[in-house]
Design a protein around this motif. Structure first.
Motif, PDB file in Angstrom:
ATOM      1  N   LEU A 192    -107.229  18.435   1.835  1.00  0.00           N
ATOM      2  CA  LEU A 192    -107.733  19.562   2.639  1.00  0.00           C
ATOM      3  C   LEU A 192    -106.619  20.223   3.436  1.00  0.00           C
ATOM      4  O   LEU A 192    -106.551  21.465   3.523  1.00  0.00           O
ATOM      5  N   LYS A 193    -105.753  19.423   4.038  1.00  0.00           N
ATOM      6  CA  LYS A 193    -104.668  19.979   4.850  1.00  0.00           C
ATOM      7  C   LYS A 193    -103.694  20.777   4.001  1.00  0.00           C
ATOM      8  O   LYS A 193    -103.259  21.888   4.378  1.00  0.00           O
ATOM      9  N   VAL A 194    -103.325  20.211   2.845  1.00  0.00           N
ATOM     10  CA  VAL A 194    -102.395  20.926   1.964  1.00  0.00           C
ATOM     11  C   VAL A 194    -103.036  22.206   1.439  1.00  0.00           C
ATOM     12  O   VAL A 194    -102.389  23.267   1.356  1.00  0.00           O
ATOM     13  N   GLN A 195    -104.327  22.118   1.085  1.00  0.00           N
ATOM     14  CA  GLN A 195    -105.042  23.290   0.588  1.00  0.00           C
ATOM     15  C   GLN A 195    -105.120  24.382   1.656  1.00  0.00           C
ATOM     16  O   GLN A 195    -104.909  25.570   1.368  1.00  0.00           O
ATOM     17  N   LEU A 196    -105.403  23.982   2.906  1.00  0.00           N
ATOM     18  CA  LEU A 196    -105.474  24.940   4.006  1.00  0.00           C
ATOM     19  C   LEU A 196    -104.129  25.594   4.261  1.00  0.00           C
ATOM     20  O   LEU A 196    -104.037  26.814   4.456  1.00  0.00           O
ATOM     21  N   LEU A 197    -103.069  24.770   4.247  1.00  0.00           N
ATOM     22  CA  LEU A 197    -101.728  25.318   4.471  1.00  0.00           C
ATOM     23  C   LEU A 197    -101.366  26.308   3.365  1.00  0.00           C
ATOM     24  O   LEU A 197    -100.775  27.372   3.637  1.00  0.00           O
ATOM     25  N   GLN A 198    -101.724  25.969   2.129  1.00  0.00           N
ATOM     26  CA  GLN A 198    -101.418  26.862   1.008  1.00  0.00           C
ATOM     27  C   GLN A 198    -102.108  28.219   1.187  1.00  0.00           C
ATOM     28  O   GLN A 198    -101.504  29.281   0.973  1.00  0.00           O
ATOM     29  N   LYS A 199    -103.364  28.200   1.618  1.00  0.00           N
ATOM     30  CA  LYS A 199    -104.093  29.457   1.834  1.00  0.00           C
ATOM     31  C   LYS A 199    -103.451  30.276   2.950  1.00  0.00           C
ATOM     32  O   LYS A 199    -103.327  31.501   2.849  1.00  0.00           O
ATOM     33  N   GLN A 200    -103.069  29.570   4.027  1.00  0.00           N
ATOM     34  CA  GLN A 200    -102.430  30.285   5.141  1.00  0.00           C
ATOM     35  C   GLN A 200    -101.103  30.899   4.724  1.00  0.00           C
ATOM     36  O   GLN A 200    -100.773  32.036   5.103  1.00  0.00           O
ATOM     37  N   VAL A 201    -100.340  30.142   3.925  1.00  0.00           N
ATOM     38  CA  VAL A 201     -99.062  30.676   3.436  1.00  0.00           C
ATOM     39  C   VAL A 201     -99.298  31.915   2.569  1.00  0.00           C
ATOM     40  O   VAL A 201     -98.585  32.932   2.697  1.00  0.00           O
ATOM     41  N   ASP A 202    -100.303  31.821   1.689  1.00  0.00           N
ATOM     42  CA  ASP A 202    -100.584  32.962   0.802  1.00  0.00           C
ATOM     43  C   ASP A 202    -101.001  34.196   1.601  1.00  0.00           C
ATOM     44  O   ASP A 202    -100.572  35.330   1.311  1.00  0.00           O
ATOM     45  N   VAL A 203    -101.855  34.019   2.619  1.00  0.00           N
ATOM     46  CA  VAL A 203    -102.315  35.146   3.438  1.00  0.00           C
ATOM     47  C   VAL A 203    -101.158  35.772   4.203  1.00  0.00           C
ATOM     48  O   VAL A 203    -100.991  37.004   4.234  1.00  0.00           O
ATOM     49  N   LEU A 204    -100.337  34.911   4.823  1.00  0.00           N
ATOM     50  CA  LEU A 204     -99.206  35.425   5.595  1.00  0.00           C
ATOM     51  C   LEU A 204     -98.193  36.113   4.699  1.00  0.00           C
ATOM     52  O   LEU A 204     -97.608  37.153   5.063  1.00  0.00           O
ATOM     53  N   ALA A 205     -97.961  35.525   3.509  1.00  0.00           N
ATOM     54  CA  ALA A 205     -97.002  36.127   2.582  1.00  0.00           C
ATOM     55  C   ALA A 205     -97.498  37.499   2.116  1.00  0.00           C
ATOM     56  O   ALA A 205     -96.700  38.424   1.921  1.00  0.00           O
ATOM     57  N   ALA A 206     -98.819  37.615   1.921  1.00  0.00           N
ATOM     58  CA  ALA A 206     -99.374  38.897   1.483  1.00  0.00           C
ATOM     59  C   ALA A 206     -99.170  39.990   2.525  1.00  0.00           C
ATOM     60  O   ALA A 206     -99.096  41.185   2.179  1.00  0.00           O
ATOM     61  N   HIS A 207     -99.090  39.622   3.794  1.00  0.00           N
ATOM     62  CA  HIS A 207     -98.875  40.595   4.876  1.00  0.00           C
ATOM     63  C   HIS A 207     -97.433  40.612   5.354  1.00  0.00           C
ATOM     64  O   HIS A 207     -97.117  41.248   6.361  1.00  0.00           O
TER      65      HIS A 207
END
Length: 444
Positions: free
Chosen positions: A220-235
């Protein structure tokens, strides 16, 4: 005086009756494979056909020998036989407590029991009086032997009015004893196999649960971090170092837990295969214990446990440091797990060439019923729903300690905490190590 209630018959067997008895015995043994309930029906095949009275003694697998079944042809004397066996059960510590064939493994046949014979197996005058009231004077004893071990005995008796046991009766009794021993040994093996399967299935269930426990937050933690990285990278925004550090802390904790679980499984595999090797070096048990206590300080603070240590002087010896740390860690970990909110005290002392480490907690304690089995593999004295773990820690601890040539024992009571005492030989050490300055004098 008790009188015989039936006509005197010669209980000798012809070939046809012998075959019928053995066939019926085989049917009984096949029908009752998983228990000893067939012992009395087996005796009733022989009494009164072959004997006036009979007793099956059983003591398989190192168990205490006991009278599993007893039958006398006359109801009054049957009650007397049962009462005598109740008052004078087999006692392996008494030379007269067991039939001699338990030691010799050979069939015994006595045409007439003399006073001297009776004296060899009765323990006092009352025992001899009760036996005399049974009215039996002829004896045939046959051992029950399974895989080279005597696991029981069949004792048959006749009254003085009946003829002595002959070769044919002995042959039938030996064949019945052989079949009974085989059936009982097979039943024991079946129970052990079923218990092994039960323990395996229970362990696999616990192991899968325990291995999933750290994997779930890790995923869950790795999955959450991956989503946050993807969102931040998109912006086009950078990833917060604090958020990454927090996730990595969780990952590290769960990886350490997984590593510990896998290490325990590997240790059990090594122990089972006899591949637990020790690399001995000189060290101070007090220093090792103090270092491990320091490592547990953060966990103890979270659990509101105070840690105390009493080790006034060094206790030097030759041990495997990694394994010694593993043992102390297991004992302290258990003390904190089951004694949350209560003080934990660790004591290290020397007694001549023996080092002693004691871990005491004021936790939930262990019941007298569970205490003997806590050092066994996959055993636990608490519900796995409330306390995690594979049930291997204390088993591994005992195996390591015994590999050192030492002992580990526990005393406890429900609600009053537990005390684990570890005693280790200090190995081949110089005499001056036994008299460290400031140490108490060794106990002679």
């Amino acid at each position: 005086m008790l009188l015989r209630a039936r006509e005197v018959e010669e209980p000798r067997l012809d070939a046809m009756r012998a075959a019928r008895v053995l066939a019926e015995a085989g049917a009984l043994l096949a029908a009752e494979l998983e228990n000893e309930e067939c012992m009395e029906p087996l005796l009733r095949l022989l009494v009164p056909t072959l004997a006036d009275a009979g007793v099956f003694f059983l003591g398989p697998g190192g168990e205490a020998v006991r009278a599993a079944a007893a039958v006398h042809a006359e109801p009054a004397r049957h009650a007397l036989l049962v009462e005598m066996l109740r008052r004078y059960p087999p006692d392996p510590l008494d030379p007269r407590g067991l039939p001699a064939l338990f030691l010799t493994g050979r069939t015994e046949r006595v045409a007439e029991l003399s006073d001297a014979h009776v004296e060899t197996f009765t323990r006092d005058s009352e025992h001899a009086r009760l036996f005399a009231l049974l009215g039996v004077t002829r004896y045939l004893g046959v051992p029950l032997v399974a895989r080279g071990r005597v696991i029981g005995a069949l004792a048959l008796f006749r009254s003085e009015e009946a003829p002595a046991f002959g070769d044919e009766e002995e042959r039938v009794a030996e064949e019945l004893a052989r079949r009974a021993a085989l059936a009982l040994d097979n039943a024991r093996l079946l129970r052990e196999a079923r218990e092994a399967v039960r323990l395996r299935d229970e362990f696999l269930g616990i192991a899968s649960h325990e291995l999933k426990t750290p994997l779930t937050p890790l995923h869950l933690k790795v999955q959450l971090l991956q989503k946050q990285v993807d969102v931040l990278a998109a912006h086009g925004k950078p990833v917060s170092a604090e958020r990454v550090s927090e996730t990595l802390d969780v990952v590290q904790r769960q990886v350490r837990k997984l590593t510990s679980l896998v290490d325990n499984l590997l240790d059990v595999s090594r122990i089972t295969a006899g591949r637990l090797k020790l690399e001995l070096e000189e060290m101070d048990l007090a220093s090792v214990a103090a270092e491990i206590l320091y490592r547990f300080a953060p966990s103890a603070a979270q659990l509101h446990c105070s840690l105390e240590m009493h080790a006034p002087v060094p206790v030097l010896g030759r041990w495997d440091r990694l394994r010694l740390e593993q043992v102390v860690t297991n004992l302290l970990s258990n003390a904190l797990k089951y004694g949350a909110g209560q003080p934990v005290r660790l004591t290290v002392e020397a007694d001549g060439r023996t080092a002693r480490l004691t871990v005491e907690d004021g936790g939930i304690g262990i019941s007298a019923q569970d205490l003997p089995r806590i050092f066994e593999r996959f055993e636990r004295a608490v519900s796995d729903r409330h306390y995690g773990g594979l049930g291997l820690g204390l088993y591994i601890t005992r195996q390591i300690v015994e590999a050192f040539g030492g002992t580990v024992r526990a005393t406890s009571a429900l609600g009053h905490g537990s005390t684990f005492v570890l005693e280790l030989p200090r190995g081949d050490i110089p005499d001056e190590w036994l008299s460290v300055p400031g140490a108490p004098e060794p106990v002679p």
